[in-house]
Design a protein around this motif. Structure first.
Motif, PDB file in Angstrom:
ATOM      1  N   HIS A 144       0.837  -1.198   0.000  1.00 54.18           N
ATOM      2  CA  HIS A 144       0.000   0.000   0.000  1.00 54.18           C
ATOM      3  C   HIS A 144       0.876   1.254   0.000  1.00 54.18           C
ATOM      4  CE1 HIS A 144      -3.545   2.468   0.915  1.00 54.18           C
ATOM      5  NE2 HIS A 144      -2.746   3.142   1.748  1.00 54.18           N
ATOM      6  N   ILE A 145       1.904   1.261   0.839  1.00 56.37           N
ATOM      7  CA  ILE A 145       2.815   2.412   0.915  1.00 56.37           C
ATOM      8  C   ILE A 145       3.527   2.596  -0.425  1.00 56.37           C
ATOM      9  CG2 ILE A 145       4.901   3.323   2.006  1.00 56.37           C
ATOM     10  CD1 ILE A 145       4.009   1.860   4.594  1.00 56.37           C
ATOM     11  N   ARG A 146       4.012   1.487  -0.992  1.00 58.48           N
ATOM     12  CA  ARG A 146       4.719   1.546  -2.277  1.00 58.48           C
ATOM     13  C   ARG A 146       3.797   2.076  -3.383  1.00 58.48           C
ATOM     14  NH1 ARG A 146       5.814  -4.030  -4.170  1.00 58.48           N
ATOM     15  NH2 ARG A 146       3.646  -3.778  -4.753  1.00 58.48           N
ATOM     16  N   ASP A 147       2.572   1.558  -3.436  1.00 61.22           N
ATOM     17  CA  ASP A 147       1.642   1.936  -4.490  1.00 61.22           C
ATOM     18  C   ASP A 147       1.167   3.382  -4.361  1.00 61.22           C
ATOM     19  OD1 ASP A 147       1.930  -0.643  -5.400  1.00 61.22           O
ATOM     20  OD2 ASP A 147       0.024  -1.356  -4.567  1.00 61.22           O
ATOM     21  N   HIS A 148       0.992   3.851  -3.138  1.00 60.57           N
ATOM     22  CA  HIS A 148       0.444   5.191  -2.934  1.00 60.57           C
ATOM     23  C   HIS A 148       1.500   6.303  -2.897  1.00 60.57           C
ATOM     24  CE1 HIS A 148      -3.164   2.936  -2.039  1.00 60.57           C
ATOM     25  NE2 HIS A 148      -3.847   4.083  -2.214  1.00 60.57           N
ATOM     26  N   THR A 149       2.752   5.936  -2.738  1.00 65.98           N
ATOM     27  CA  THR A 149       3.797   6.974  -2.699  1.00 65.98           C
ATOM     28  C   THR A 149       4.559   7.066  -4.013  1.00 65.98           C
ATOM     29  OG1 THR A 149       5.451   5.456  -1.791  1.00 65.98           O
ATOM     30  CG2 THR A 149       4.155   6.766  -0.210  1.00 65.98           C
ATOM     31  N   GLY A 150       4.699   5.946  -4.717  1.00 67.56           N
ATOM     32  CA  GLY A 150       5.462   5.950  -5.958  1.00 67.56           C
ATOM     33  C   GLY A 150       6.973   5.991  -5.735  1.00 67.56           C
ATOM     34  N   ILE A 151       7.403   5.795  -4.504  1.00 69.16           N
ATOM     35  CA  ILE A 151       8.832   5.784  -4.194  1.00 69.16           C
ATOM     36  C   ILE A 151       9.412   4.453  -4.668  1.00 69.16           C
ATOM     37  CG2 ILE A 151      10.539   5.893  -2.340  1.00 69.16           C
ATOM     38  CD1 ILE A 151       8.442   7.422  -0.670  1.00 69.16           C
ATOM     39  N   ASP A 152      10.585   4.501  -5.329  1.00 67.67           N
ATOM     40  CA  ASP A 152      11.176   3.254  -5.829  1.00 67.67           C
ATOM     41  C   ASP A 152      11.576   2.340  -4.661  1.00 67.67           C
ATOM     42  OD1 ASP A 152      14.318   3.349  -5.465  1.00 67.67           O
ATOM     43  OD2 ASP A 152      13.717   5.352  -6.144  1.00 67.67           O
ATOM     44  N   GLU A 153      11.670   1.053  -4.954  1.00 67.47           N
ATOM     45  CA  GLU A 153      11.870   0.013  -3.935  1.00 67.47           C
ATOM     46  C   GLU A 153      13.039   0.286  -2.993  1.00 67.47           C
ATOM     47  OE1 GLU A 153      10.260  -3.135  -3.495  1.00 67.47           O
ATOM     48  OE2 GLU A 153       8.722  -2.613  -4.955  1.00 67.47           O
ATOM     49  N   ALA A 154      14.201   0.597  -3.551  1.00 66.37           N
ATOM     50  CA  ALA A 154      15.398   0.774  -2.721  1.00 66.37           C
ATOM     51  C   ALA A 154      15.220   1.945  -1.755  1.00 66.37           C
ATOM     52  CB  ALA A 154      16.623   0.990  -3.594  1.00 66.37           C
ATOM     53  N   ASP A 155      14.751   3.085  -2.276  1.00 69.46           N
ATOM     54  CA  ASP A 155      14.559   4.263  -1.417  1.00 69.46           C
ATOM     55  C   ASP A 155      13.453   4.027  -0.398  1.00 69.46           C
ATOM     56  OD1 ASP A 155      16.573   5.736  -2.596  1.00 69.46           O
ATOM     57  OD2 ASP A 155      15.237   6.722  -4.029  1.00 69.46           O
ATOM     58  N   LEU A 156      12.410   3.324  -0.802  1.00 71.47           N
ATOM     59  CA  LEU A 156      11.301   3.054   0.111  1.00 71.47           C
ATOM     60  C   LEU A 156      11.754   2.188   1.282  1.00 71.47           C
ATOM     61  CD1 LEU A 156       8.327   3.308   0.819  1.00 71.47           C
ATOM     62  CD2 LEU A 156       7.877   1.329  -0.643  1.00 71.47           C
ATOM     63  N   LYS A 157      12.525   1.157   0.984  1.00 76.03           N
ATOM     64  CA  LYS A 157      13.004   0.290   2.062  1.00 76.03           C
ATOM     65  C   LYS A 157      13.928   1.041   3.016  1.00 76.03           C
ATOM     66  CE  LYS A 157      12.287  -4.139  -0.135  1.00 76.03           C
ATOM     67  NZ  LYS A 157      12.818  -5.399  -0.590  1.00 76.03           N
ATOM     68  N   LEU A 158      14.812   1.873   2.468  1.00 76.30           N
ATOM     69  CA  LEU A 158      15.705   2.664   3.319  1.00 76.30           C
ATOM     70  C   LEU A 158      14.915   3.640   4.186  1.00 76.30           C
ATOM     71  CD1 LEU A 158      18.632   3.484   0.867  1.00 76.30           C
ATOM     72  CD2 LEU A 158      18.747   2.054   2.900  1.00 76.30           C
ATOM     73  N   THR A 159      13.911   4.266   3.588  1.00 78.26           N
ATOM     74  CA  THR A 159      13.113   5.243   4.330  1.00 78.26           C
ATOM     75  C   THR A 159      12.293   4.559   5.425  1.00 78.26           C
ATOM     76  OG1 THR A 159      12.992   6.613   2.355  1.00 78.26           O
ATOM     77  CG2 THR A 159      11.435   7.103   4.114  1.00 78.26           C
ATOM     78  N   LEU A 160      11.670   3.435   5.107  1.00 75.57           N
ATOM     79  CA  LEU A 160      10.909   2.706   6.119  1.00 75.57           C
ATOM     80  C   LEU A 160      11.826   2.204   7.231  1.00 75.57           C
ATOM     81  CD1 LEU A 160       8.399   0.789   3.849  1.00 75.57           C
ATOM     82  CD2 LEU A 160       7.826   2.497   5.590  1.00 75.57           C
ATOM     83  N   HIS A 161      13.011   1.792   6.844  1.00 78.95           N
ATOM     84  CA  HIS A 161      13.989   1.346   7.839  1.00 78.95           C
ATOM     85  C   HIS A 161      14.341   2.490   8.788  1.00 78.95           C
ATOM     86  CE1 HIS A 161      17.822  -0.197   9.421  1.00 78.95           C
ATOM     87  NE2 HIS A 161      17.257  -1.371   9.248  1.00 78.95           N
ATOM     88  N   SER A 162      14.494   3.694   8.244  1.00 77.08           N
ATOM     89  CA  SER A 162      14.838   4.844   9.092  1.00 77.08           C
ATOM     90  C   SER A 162      13.686   5.216  10.026  1.00 77.08           C
ATOM     91  CB  SER A 162      15.228   6.048   8.231  1.00 77.08           C
ATOM     92  OG  SER A 162      14.102   6.596   7.585  1.00 77.08           O
TER      93      SER A 162
END
Length: 171
Positions: A26-44
């Protein structure tokens, strides 16, 4: 209190205005952030000193099935300003360090090339004369000494047997 966050972190946190728990997809689909950046951001957002989100299942890896919930029990004592660290900051610093090392290496090669050109032209020069000829290149004497030793090892120049401050070009 003031919350300092990156654009990606803010976009993800805004999704929690409408829901208490959101899945990775849901976060990936609604933000449009690419996978690598999304995982780093969620990790932070789920690790470090400021943990605004909780992740299920727990662990370091962020998978497609991961669920994220806003940490209602979050509290931050002391400072008025809360800064969420970004994982990218660490990567940028590492990249800058690698760039600095690469630049220093390239400068060393350029200095060696300049020394060889000057020595080829003059055949023999003293340490101080060589330094004067290299005035166009900003060089520290430590770097010059290091590069001279390197060129001696490679066989491009040789130190005079009687005067250690005199160098000869080896053809």
């Amino acid at each position: 209190k003031e919350l300092v966050a990156s654009l990606y972190q803010t976009v993800i946190l805004l999704l929690f205005n409408d829901a208490d728990e959101i899945g990775y997809r849901h976060i990936r689909d609604h933000t449009g952030i690419d996978e690598a950046d999304l995982k780093l951001t969620l990790h932070s957002l789920t690790t470090g000193n400021v943990r605004l989100l909780k992740k299920r299942p727990q662990g370091r890896n962020i998978t497609e099935d991961a669920q994220f919930a806003y940490g209602f029990d979050f509290s931050h004592k002391g400072q008025r300003r809360i800064k969420i660290d970004t994982i990218q900051t660490v990567q940028v610093l590492e990249g800058l360090k690698r760039s600095d090392e690469k630049i220093a290496q390239d400068r060393g090669y350029a200095l060696e090339a300049a020394i060889v050109r000057i020595m080829k032209e003059h055949k023999s020069l003293s340490d101080s004369d060589l330094l004067r000829k290299l005035l166009a290149i900003p060089v520290r004497s430590v770097d010059l000494t290091k590069r001279l030793e390197s060129l001696i090892e490679k066989g491009y120049i040789a130190r005079d047997k009687t005067n250690p401050l005199l160098y000869h070009y080896v053809a």
